[in-house]
Design an enzyme around this catalytic site. Structure first.
Site, PDB file in Angstrom:
ATOM      1  N   HIS A  62      26.075  43.729  57.383  1.00 55.73           N
ATOM      2  CA  HIS A  62      26.978  44.359  56.410  1.00 55.73           C
ATOM      3  C   HIS A  62      26.238  44.683  55.103  1.00 55.73           C
ATOM      4  CE1 HIS A  62      31.341  44.265  54.713  1.00 55.73           C
ATOM      5  NE2 HIS A  62      30.593  44.968  53.899  1.00 55.73           N
ATOM      6  N   LEU A  65      24.581  51.060  51.470  1.00 54.34           N
ATOM      7  CA  LEU A  65      23.379  51.753  50.991  1.00 54.34           C
ATOM      8  C   LEU A  65      23.713  52.953  50.107  1.00 54.34           C
ATOM      9  CD1 LEU A  65      21.072  51.509  54.142  1.00 54.34           C
ATOM     10  CD2 LEU A  65      21.289  49.945  52.209  1.00 54.34           C
ATOM     11  N   ASN A  96      31.415  53.440  54.242  1.00 57.47           N
ATOM     12  CA  ASN A  96      32.204  53.911  53.094  1.00 57.47           C
ATOM     13  C   ASN A  96      31.345  54.643  52.071  1.00 57.47           C
ATOM     14  OD1 ASN A  96      30.971  51.471  52.419  1.00 57.47           O
ATOM     15  ND2 ASN A  96      32.521  50.945  50.912  1.00 57.47           N
ATOM     16  N   ASP A 155      35.620  49.474  56.129  1.00 58.58           N
ATOM     17  CA  ASP A 155      35.281  48.509  55.080  1.00 58.58           C
ATOM     18  C   ASP A 155      35.342  49.108  53.681  1.00 58.58           C
ATOM     19  OD1 ASP A 155      34.413  45.887  54.176  1.00 58.58           O
ATOM     20  OD2 ASP A 155      32.648  46.969  53.510  1.00 58.58           O
ATOM     21  N   HIS A 182      37.650  44.326  57.467  1.00 61.00           N
ATOM     22  CA  HIS A 182      37.735  43.764  56.115  1.00 61.00           C
ATOM     23  C   HIS A 182      39.178  43.275  55.980  1.00 61.00           C
ATOM     24  CE1 HIS A 182      37.495  44.498  51.520  1.00 61.00           C
ATOM     25  NE2 HIS A 182      38.771  44.293  51.756  1.00 61.00           N
ATOM     26  N   HIS A 240      32.977  39.143  56.010  1.00 60.59           N
ATOM     27  CA  HIS A 240      33.105  38.426  54.726  1.00 60.59           C
ATOM     28  C   HIS A 240      34.378  37.588  54.632  1.00 60.59           C
ATOM     29  CE1 HIS A 240      35.565  41.822  53.439  1.00 60.59           C
ATOM     30  NE2 HIS A 240      34.556  42.628  53.202  1.00 60.59           N
ATOM     31  N   ASN A 314      34.854  41.706  46.173  1.00 59.89           N
ATOM     32  CA  ASN A 314      35.984  41.740  47.098  1.00 59.89           C
ATOM     33  C   ASN A 314      35.511  41.345  48.499  1.00 59.89           C
ATOM     34  OD1 ASN A 314      38.087  42.319  48.817  1.00 59.89           O
ATOM     35  ND2 ASN A 314      38.386  44.439  48.127  1.00 59.89           N
ATOM     36  N   ASP A 341      26.938  41.578  52.598  1.00 61.44           N
ATOM     37  CA  ASP A 341      27.836  42.502  51.878  1.00 61.44           C
ATOM     38  C   ASP A 341      27.114  43.033  50.633  1.00 61.44           C
ATOM     39  OD1 ASP A 341      29.960  44.059  51.078  1.00 61.44           O
ATOM     40  OD2 ASP A 341      31.290  42.385  50.589  1.00 61.44           O
ATOM     41  N   HIS A 345      25.711  48.518  42.607  1.00 59.41           N
ATOM     42  CA  HIS A 345      26.457  49.446  41.755  1.00 59.41           C
ATOM     43  C   HIS A 345      25.583  49.826  40.569  1.00 59.41           C
ATOM     44  CE1 HIS A 345      30.352  49.259  43.698  1.00 59.41           C
ATOM     45  NE2 HIS A 345      30.272  47.941  43.750  1.00 59.41           N
TER      46      HIS A 345
END
Ligand code: ZN
Length: 482
Positions: A62, A65, A96, A155, A182, A240, A314, A341, A345
């Site tokens: 998980h 990228l 996503n 996800d 998720h 997760h 999350n 996960d 950012h």
């Protein structure tokens, strides 16, 4: 074409396939793992598990990228470099992105970025369950399966409706692939900012209830039990998982023989909600003898400012009791894998008030350090930790990895391994991270287990700079890449 030669003498080998660890030596010639020798007697004297360790390359089920669509946060190239720095040689990208990976052309784009990066780290991908991850209609699952996705996930969000999740479990099952869910009931988390509990109350943040994960896990398991009757290949992988309650449900479902697997993240194992208040101790240090969370203010455990957006994630960081439940689930096999996960950012998305900040921790480079902290604290054995990073996720992926499920130290195979030194500590700094995402609450902290070398598919993916003390622990000759 010639590959690298590497000799590692008198190191601690961990082979999760053989279920064996101990002193040994390995020889890599021309990128091929030529010899694995276990040492005993006088030859093994002085070699123990606290020094240089060699294990198969890690597999991450998980990662985010961010390419295409959010290359300020991460690119395929920077993400694969971060993976190699963290000891990972296979990663599964989540779909996503923008656009979402909901049809084969997006997968082709991601793959060509991986090829262009020159990284030998294996990039696998999950396809979206629904078109555009909108939750409305199923994505082109058959075409995505033909193109080589390793699972399906919406996800970032759960699959929106139970009826679509039911169909998805059936279709994916017929294709021999898992649904990677998720687990979050959005109707319970609207406006939620951090894990529900005393810390959230004191800080005045909206609580994120444990029930939101529990009900979503229960929904998934109920649908799986229903679907598997007609589609024996149906499989659910819960990613997760962060609460003891949800893990108890999964434990029961497994005991009943349901084909469910799950992973836990390094941050849910080692950190807890008191980090939002500014505590920086590991979860197992923040509990009393009964395993209940201690008061970080009464304990004078607060060492940083509150509301750091780097700890907004999350599912949220939970109370220390849940972290201990995640560790227990790993020990007893309820949890199959540790998945990072990894959620990089850009500063723009994190330098805002806590409740507005993007969710996620840039975690693939600090995963090993957090897991080794759990090993140091005797919450996990080193062998079980390595299993959860190698054979555990490999079993979820089946034969769809380049290594086709063979993730031991196998003579004659292209070298795919990580070498790390448990006695060497390193400081987590923005500059030390290869990821573009510097959003981690571990900045400034020291972790043990510096990665010295990562080899993927017979090539060097990452090699640490020569230590300043002049000692050479590893000798290698970089191969020419053709
Ligand atoms: Zn997620």
């Amino acid at each position: 074409m010639s590959g690298p030669d590497v000799d590692l003498n008198r190191v601690w080998l961990v082979d999760p396939v053989a279920g064996r660890e101990g002193p040994g030596e390995i020889v890599v010639t021309d990128g091929v793992l030529k010899a694995v020798t276990w040492l005993s007697g006088a030859e093994a004297d002085g070699v123990d598990a606290t020094g240089v360790v060699v294990a198969p390359g890690f597999i991450d089920l998980h990662v985010h990228l961010r390419e295409p669509g959010n290359e300020d946060a991460e690119t395929v190239a920077s993400g694969l470099a971060a993976a190699a720095h963290g000891g990972f040689t296979t990663v599964c990208a989540m779909p996503n992105t923008t656009p979402a990976l909901d049809e084969p052309s997006v997968l082709a784009r991601v793959r060509s970025a991986a090829l262009a990066s020159g990284s030998p780290v294996e990039l696998l991908a999950h396809g979206a369950v629904t078109a555009g991850r909108s939750g409305e209609t199923l994505a082109a699952m058959g075409e995505l399966a033909d193109a080589g996705v390793v699972g399906f996930s919406d996800d970032g969000s759960p699959v929106r409706s139970a009826s679509i999740l039911r169909s998805a479990l059936a279709y994916a099952g017929a294709l021999g692939l898992p649904i990677v869910e998720h687990a979050e009931d959005h109707t319970l988390t609207e406006g939620a900012e951090m894990g529900e509990g005393v810390v959230a109350t004191v800080l005045g943040l909206r609580g994120w209830p444990v029930a939101a994960e529990f009900t979503a896990v229960a929904r998934g398991l109920a649908l799986l039990a229903d679907v598997v009757v007609d589609v024996p290949g149906a499989r659910l992988h819960l990613t997760h998982v962060s609460t003891g309650e949800a893990l108890d449900l999964i434990r029961l479902a497994r005991a009943r023989g349901l084909p469910v697997t799950c992973d836990v993240t390094p941050h849910h194992l080692a950190l807890s909600d008191e980090w939002v208040a500014g505590a920086r101790r590991f979860a197992w240090d923040g509990v009393d003898e009964e395993g209940a969370a201690r008061d970080p203010w009464a304990d004078r455990a607060i060492v940083a400012g509150p509301y750091a957006s780097s700890v907004r994630v999350n599912p949220p960081l939970r109370c220390a009791k849940d972290a201990l439940a995640c560790l227990a689930a790993l020990r007893d096999g309820t949890a199959d894998a540790i998945a990072t996960d990894h959620a990089p950012h850009s500063d723009v998305d994190k330098t805002v008030e806590f409740g507005q900040a993007a969710n996620g921790i840039s975690g693939i480079e600090t995963a090993l350090g957090l897991v080794l902290a759990a090993v140091d604290a005797e919450q996990l054995t080193l062998l079980r930790a390595v299993e959860a990073l190698t054979t555990g996720p490999a079993a979820v992926l089946g034969d769809r990895t380049r290594r086709a499920g063979v993730v031991g130290l196998v003579e004659g195979a292209p070298a795919d391994l990580v070498v790390f030194d448990r006695s060497e500590r390193w400081t987590v700094t923005a500059d030390a991270l290869a990821s573009r995402g510097k959003n981690t609450p571990l900045l400034g902290m020291e972790l043990s287990g510096r990665v010295l070398l990562t080899m993927a598919n017979g090539r060097i993916a990452y090699e640490a700079p020569t230590p300043t003390d002049g000692q050479t622990r590893i000798t290698s000759r970089p191969g020419t890449l053709t």
